[in-house]
Design an enzyme around this catalytic site. Structure first.
Site, PDB file in Angstrom:
ATOM      1  N   CYS A  79       0.248   3.870   2.694  1.00 40.50           N
ATOM      2  CA  CYS A  79       0.819   3.476   3.989  1.00 40.50           C
ATOM      3  C   CYS A  79       2.268   3.935   4.071  1.00 40.50           C
ATOM      4  O   CYS A  79       2.718   4.428   5.095  1.00 40.50           O
ATOM      5  CB  CYS A  79       0.757   1.971   4.173  1.00 40.50           C
ATOM      6  SG  CYS A  79      -0.895   1.283   4.059  1.00 40.50           S
ATOM      7  N   CYS A 118       0.831  -1.215   0.000  1.00 39.11           N
ATOM      8  CA  CYS A 118       0.000   0.000   0.000  1.00 39.11           C
ATOM      9  C   CYS A 118       0.865   1.264   0.000  1.00 39.11           C
ATOM     10  O   CYS A 118       1.624   1.521   0.933  1.00 39.11           O
ATOM     11  CB  CYS A 118      -0.929  -0.067   1.197  1.00 39.11           C
ATOM     12  SG  CYS A 118      -1.458   1.484   1.873  1.00 39.11           S
TER      13      CYS A 118
END
Ligand SMILES: *[C@@H]1O[C@H](CO)[C@@H](O)[C@H](O)[C@H]1NC(C)=O
Ligand SMILES: *[C@@H]1O[C@H](CO)[C@@H](O)[C@H](O)[C@H]1NC(C)=O
Length: 412
Positions: free
Chosen positions: A51, A48
């Site tokens: 993230c 991700c």
């Protein structure tokens, strides 16, 4: 050479010391933690990108909370390799930010900035209801909060209701309790106990008969009546149940017209608070991206719009808004239904929104990475064409032969 080596060593040390403030958690966490621990946890997935963008912010938050001596401990957990922990916190999106305080879980849904997350950590990590025991403390709190809910009086059923509302709504706003003496003399109270909200340079009190359930009332009143509104705030305003009148203005340098729109909305929010604050919040929003997604089309700047976030509906002024009177007529028209609402969340609208979102995503993809965009779009078309070609070929061999022969002639 030795210079470079010391730089490498120094940065390795830095990374090490910074990451010491953020603990890596795994599925054993719930058993290992102490009962009155307070944790701020980021759930991530290795693939991700959002993230990873949050990593430096997370390290910064970890080191700041540590140096402030905060009881809040900062951790992160890979949700993909720790499904038990992710399930415990009901993680559905990445990155997900949660707090755990004395076995109660709180989830964060605001902007992913240092300031906003730090504020959340302070708010949820501190006492549920903060005591304001002197006028000085009260003034200090007033200077730091746009909106303050204050319980005044001794222990009562109302106080119990106030604390239980705080339990659910501490993720959104601060809760205070005070005595009559700690409030400024100018604050007049009809009776005690009372719950007051201080905002917009004034205050008013909760009346059970007219305001209904305390928690719903706090949820409705937890925003200042006029403010700068970003997409997170607008989304959060959805569960207040109020409509939002927005001046949509340019993102960077405001035109004269943009300034006028903004101040017109501010003026109406101040001067007609009594009439409209039950039904409306007011504010301005910079840029049109978010609203374009809502109305599924182009939006010119500056302009006015009333948004109903409970059903994704919206209202546009029927004519030019030149004066305060025009703006008030617009609000009245929305309230008495003489101005027709648009958008909404019916099945047809949702389908339209889906198509719109796909179109916008593809357009964006083409603009940013034309090659990948073409590939994503062309690949299915190519597969389909080959499939189609093979079908035709099997079903109409004669035509194929004709084509082949013309091609042969050309190549000769
Ligand atoms: C407290 O809440 C309950 C329902 O949740 C309500 O019936 C009661 O009237 C409330 N009490 C006060 C004093 O607001
Ligand atoms: C806003 O949406 C809610 C939920 O659908 C609806 O009940 C309400 O009447 C709408 N408000 C206006 C002014 O249309």
């Amino acid at each position: 050479m030795s210079d470079r080596r010391s730089v490498v060593l120094l940065s390795a040390l830095l990374v090490l010391s910074v990451s010491a403030f953020v603990e890596e958690l795994d599925d054993t966490f719930m058993e290992m933690k102490e009962a009155d621990d307070i944790w701020l946890i980021k759930f991530y997935a290795p693939w991700c990108a959002f993230c990873r963008q949050l990593d430096p912010v997370w390290h910064q938050i970890g080191s700041e909370l540590r140096s402030l001596g905060s009881p809040v401990r900062v951790g992160k957990a890979d949700a993909t390799s720790n499904p038990g922990l992710a399930k415990e916190f009901q993680v559905r999106v990445y990155p997900a930010i949660h707090m755990l305080k004395k076995d109660v879980k709180y989830s964060y849904s605001g902007p992913r900035t240092r300031d906003a997350i730090m504020d959340f950590a302070h708010r949820v990590g501190g006492p549920l209801v903060r005591s304001l025991s002197s006028l000085q403390l009260f003034q200090h709190a007033m200077n730091h909060h746009d909106v303050m809910f204050v319980y005044v009086g001794a222990t009562s059923q109302l106080k119990g209701n106030f604390s239980s509302a705080a339990q659910d709504l501490i993720v959104h706003t601060y809760f205070f309790s005070s005595t009559r003496d700690a409030l400024p003399k100018a604050v007049s109270l009809p009776s005690l106990p009372a719950v007051l909200v201080f905002k917009d340079g004034t205050y008013f009190s909760y009346e059970e008969e007219q305001d209904g359930d305390l928690k719903l009332w706090i949820n409705r009143e937890r925003f200042p009546s006029y403010q700068r509104i970003d997409s997170y705030t607008l989304y959060a305003m959805g569960d207040s149940g109020k409509l939002v009148l927005l001046a949509l203005v340019e993102e960077n340098s405001l035109s004269e017209e943009g300034l006028r729109y903004k101040s017109l909305v501010e003026k109406v929010s101040e001067e007609h608070r009594v009439t409209y604050s039950r039904n409306f919040y007011f504010g301005f929003m910079e840029g049109s991206d978010y609203i374009e997604g809502l109305v599924m089309g182009d939006v010119s700047l500056p302009s006015f719009i009333v948004v109903n976030l409970s059903n994704d509906g919206y209202f546009l002024p029927p004519g030019a808004v030149e004066t305060e009177r025009h703006l008030l007529d617009f609000l009245d028209g929305v309230l008495d239904s003489s101005i027709e609402g648009q958008g909404g969340n019916s099945a047809a609208q949702r389908l339209r929104r889906l198509v719109y979102d796909i179109r916008v995503t593809l357009t964006l993809l083409f603009r940013q990475t034309p090659l990948l965009g073409s590939f994503l779009l062309c690949f299915p078309i190519a597969v389909f064409s080959i499939f189609f070609y093979l079908c035709c070929k099997n079903h109409a061999a004669g035509v194929d032969e004709d084509e082949d022969s013309t091609r042969d002639k050309k190549s000769d």
